[in-house]
Scaffold this motif. Sequence first.
Motif, PDB file in Angstrom:
ATOM      1  N   LYS A 196       0.835  -1.202   0.000  1.00 40.43           N
ATOM      2  CA  LYS A 196       0.000   0.000   0.000  1.00 40.43           C
ATOM      3  C   LYS A 196       0.870   1.254   0.000  1.00 40.43           C
ATOM      4  O   LYS A 196       0.599   2.213  -0.741  1.00 40.43           O
ATOM      5  N   ARG A 197       1.930   1.238   0.804  1.00 39.53           N
ATOM      6  CA  ARG A 197       2.848   2.384   0.821  1.00 39.53           C
ATOM      7  C   ARG A 197       3.547   2.545  -0.520  1.00 39.53           C
ATOM      8  O   ARG A 197       3.696   3.670  -1.044  1.00 39.53           O
ATOM      9  N   LEU A 198       3.986   1.426  -1.108  1.00 42.89           N
ATOM     10  CA  LEU A 198       4.664   1.463  -2.404  1.00 42.89           C
ATOM     11  C   LEU A 198       3.752   2.045  -3.477  1.00 42.89           C
ATOM     12  O   LEU A 198       4.164   2.875  -4.282  1.00 42.89           O
ATOM     13  N   ALA A 199       2.499   1.601  -3.479  1.00 40.16           N
ATOM     14  CA  ALA A 199       1.543   2.099  -4.467  1.00 40.16           C
ATOM     15  C   ALA A 199       1.298   3.590  -4.302  1.00 40.16           C
ATOM     16  O   ALA A 199       1.191   4.333  -5.291  1.00 40.16           O
ATOM     17  N   ALA A 200       1.229   4.048  -3.052  1.00 39.81           N
ATOM     18  CA  ALA A 200       1.024   5.478  -2.796  1.00 39.81           C
ATOM     19  C   ALA A 200       2.227   6.293  -3.265  1.00 39.81           C
ATOM     20  O   ALA A 200       2.078   7.359  -3.877  1.00 39.81           O
ATOM     21  N   GLU A 201       3.426   5.778  -2.995  1.00 45.67           N
ATOM     22  CA  GLU A 201       4.648   6.482  -3.418  1.00 45.67           C
ATOM     23  C   GLU A 201       4.730   6.590  -4.937  1.00 45.67           C
ATOM     24  O   GLU A 201       5.149   7.616  -5.481  1.00 45.67           O
ATOM     25  N   ARG A 202       4.322   5.540  -5.626  1.00 45.38           N
ATOM     26  CA  ARG A 202       4.410   5.508  -7.089  1.00 45.38           C
ATOM     27  C   ARG A 202       3.148   6.036  -7.774  1.00 45.38           C
ATOM     28  O   ARG A 202       3.084   6.114  -8.990  1.00 45.38           O
ATOM     29  N   GLN A 203       2.151   6.355  -6.938  1.00 45.59           N
ATOM     30  CA  GLN A 203       0.873   6.885  -7.426  1.00 45.59           C
ATOM     31  C   GLN A 203       0.225   5.943  -8.450  1.00 45.59           C
ATOM     32  O   GLN A 203      -0.167   6.347  -9.540  1.00 45.59           O
ATOM     33  N   ILE A 204       0.162   4.664  -8.057  1.00 45.41           N
ATOM     34  CA  ILE A 204      -0.501   3.664  -8.890  1.00 45.41           C
ATOM     35  C   ILE A 204      -1.540   2.930  -8.045  1.00 45.41           C
ATOM     36  O   ILE A 204      -1.475   2.939  -6.816  1.00 45.41           O
ATOM     37  N   LYS A 205      -2.507   2.328  -8.701  1.00 49.76           N
ATOM     38  CA  LYS A 205      -3.539   1.589  -7.994  1.00 49.76           C
ATOM     39  C   LYS A 205      -3.013   0.238  -7.532  1.00 49.76           C
ATOM     40  O   LYS A 205      -2.235  -0.404  -8.240  1.00 49.76           O
ATOM     41  N   ALA A 206      -3.480  -0.170  -6.362  1.00 43.54           N
ATOM     42  CA  ALA A 206      -3.156  -1.506  -5.862  1.00 43.54           C
ATOM     43  C   ALA A 206      -4.436  -2.160  -5.369  1.00 43.54           C
ATOM     44  O   ALA A 206      -5.242  -1.525  -4.671  1.00 43.54           O
ATOM     45  N   TYR A 207      -4.631  -3.409  -5.757  1.00 47.29           N
ATOM     46  CA  TYR A 207      -5.762  -4.208  -5.286  1.00 47.29           C
ATOM     47  C   TYR A 207      -5.203  -5.336  -4.445  1.00 47.29           C
ATOM     48  O   TYR A 207      -4.386  -6.136  -4.919  1.00 47.29           O
ATOM     49  N   ILE A 208      -5.627  -5.396  -3.186  1.00 45.61           N
ATOM     50  CA  ILE A 208      -5.033  -6.334  -2.236  1.00 45.61           C
ATOM     51  C   ILE A 208      -6.091  -7.297  -1.712  1.00 45.61           C
ATOM     52  O   ILE A 208      -7.221  -6.915  -1.425  1.00 45.61           O
ATOM     53  N   SER A 209      -5.704  -8.560  -1.604  1.00 41.27           N
ATOM     54  CA  SER A 209      -6.575  -9.590  -1.047  1.00 41.27           C
ATOM     55  C   SER A 209      -6.175  -9.807   0.403  1.00 41.27           C
ATOM     56  O   SER A 209      -5.047 -10.196   0.695  1.00 41.27           O
ATOM     57  N   LEU A 210      -7.096  -9.531   1.305  1.00 39.60           N
ATOM     58  CA  LEU A 210      -6.791  -9.569   2.734  1.00 39.60           C
ATOM     59  C   LEU A 210      -6.932 -10.972   3.296  1.00 39.60           C
ATOM     60  O   LEU A 210      -7.951 -11.633   3.083  1.00 39.60           O
ATOM     61  N   GLU A 211      -5.917 -11.415   3.982  1.00 39.74           N
ATOM     62  CA  GLU A 211      -5.941 -12.707   4.660  1.00 39.74           C
ATOM     63  C   GLU A 211      -6.280 -12.482   6.126  1.00 39.74           C
ATOM     64  O   GLU A 211      -5.482 -11.932   6.869  1.00 39.74           O
ATOM     65  N   GLU A 212      -7.472 -12.882   6.505  1.00 42.14           N
ATOM     66  CA  GLU A 212      -7.866 -12.785   7.904  1.00 42.14           C
ATOM     67  C   GLU A 212      -8.620 -14.065   8.272  1.00 42.14           C
ATOM     68  O   GLU A 212      -9.161 -14.761   7.415  1.00 42.14           O
ATOM     69  N   HIS A 213      -8.676 -14.345   9.576  1.00 40.56           N
ATOM     70  CA  HIS A 213      -9.454 -15.500  10.026  1.00 40.56           C
ATOM     71  C   HIS A 213     -10.933 -15.211   9.809  1.00 40.56           C
ATOM     72  O   HIS A 213     -11.440 -14.180  10.234  1.00 40.56           O
ATOM     73  N   MET A 214     -11.630 -16.109   9.128  1.00 39.16           N
ATOM     74  CA  MET A 214     -13.063 -15.971   8.891  1.00 39.16           C
ATOM     75  C   MET A 214     -13.792 -17.054   9.661  1.00 39.16           C
ATOM     76  O   MET A 214     -13.287 -18.152   9.836  1.00 39.16           O
ATOM     77  N   ALA A 215     -15.009 -16.707  10.086  1.00 34.03           N
ATOM     78  CA  ALA A 215     -15.816 -17.684  10.814  1.00 34.03           C
ATOM     79  C   ALA A 215     -16.893 -18.258   9.902  1.00 34.03           C
ATOM     80  O   ALA A 215     -16.782 -19.378   9.424  1.00 34.03           O
ATOM     81  N   CYS A 216     -17.932 -17.456   9.618  1.00 34.91           N
ATOM     82  CA  CYS A 216     -19.029 -18.020   8.829  1.00 34.91           C
ATOM     83  C   CYS A 216     -18.714 -18.072   7.338  1.00 34.91           C
ATOM     84  O   CYS A 216     -19.212 -18.928   6.621  1.00 34.91           O
ATOM     85  N   GLY A 217     -17.934 -17.122   6.830  1.00 32.37           N
ATOM     86  CA  GLY A 217     -17.581 -17.094   5.411  1.00 32.37           C
ATOM     87  C   GLY A 217     -18.652 -16.499   4.515  1.00 32.37           C
ATOM     88  O   GLY A 217     -18.452 -16.370   3.311  1.00 32.37           O
ATOM     89  N   VAL A 218     -19.799 -16.111   5.075  1.00 36.59           N
ATOM     90  CA  VAL A 218     -20.899 -15.594   4.249  1.00 36.59           C
ATOM     91  C   VAL A 218     -21.401 -14.235   4.723  1.00 36.59           C
ATOM     92  O   VAL A 218     -22.443 -13.767   4.283  1.00 36.59           O
ATOM     93  N   GLY A 219     -20.659 -13.576   5.625  1.00 35.72           N
ATOM     94  CA  GLY A 219     -20.993 -12.210   5.995  1.00 35.72           C
ATOM     95  C   GLY A 219     -21.970 -12.039   7.138  1.00 35.72           C
ATOM     96  O   GLY A 219     -22.370 -10.917   7.444  1.00 35.72           O
TER      97      GLY A 219
END
Length: 256
Positions: A196-219
């Motif tokens: 995210k910092r690199l993208a901000a410095e270079r002024q380019i878009k970044a799309y990131i997939s977040l890895e977090e512990h999920m419980a139900c998986g359906v929101g």
Amino acid sequence: MKQKQNATVLSQREAAPQIFDMWIRTSLAEQAKPGQFICIYPKDKSTLLPRPISICEVNEDKTALRVVYRIAGQGTAEFSSYKAGDEVAVLGTLGNGFPLEEGKDKKVFLIGGGIGIPPMLQLAKELTADKQVIVGYRDDKLFLKEDLEQYSKVYIATEDGSVGTKGNVCDAIAANALEADVIFACGPMPMLRAIKRLAAERQIKAYISLEEHMACGVGACLGCVVKTKEVDHHSHVHNARICTDGPVFEAEEVDI
């Protein structure tokens, strides 16, 4: 459209210590997109919740999915014992996936770290843009390296310096003087913060997939939330549910 169904294990092998590579036959493959995930249900009823695992690859006739996962607890330890012919309950496909249209006619970084590397394979297969893959490992156990090399030049960073650039994926980008117009990434949170910092410095878009512990998986449970700029329509506060609103977000829209 998500659905729960029984899938059949086609094959499984240990790709690196504690990391397993499994193909399953399922009609969910017909609709799978790069960056989405499925939930796999343990057969042991004492482990109540399914385990979310990212989709690594879809076969050519879209009849099977490949998942590559690390043993992290009782559920994934059970999965690692499955053999060809075993049946497994799965729910999918889940999540939003990477926006392939954002990479059209652009130079793209595909960045994966650790167990965030598997989603990069199907993304590399489907993305027709000028792409470079940058992956980070702990050591020289380079799972999926040869698979990724079929679709792109691959740059490697290892924490111990045994292969490629010593350090992380951002160190590999700097060491090889790499440039891009947009970033697609998946990996541990410290890596995503650096991207995210690199993208901000270079002024380019970044799309990131977040890895977090999920419980139900359906929101439903709000167990996997991330702070956002915008108000979530479900909870009416500044957060989003990673399992349904993500796991892929534009980096500048989330507070990580």
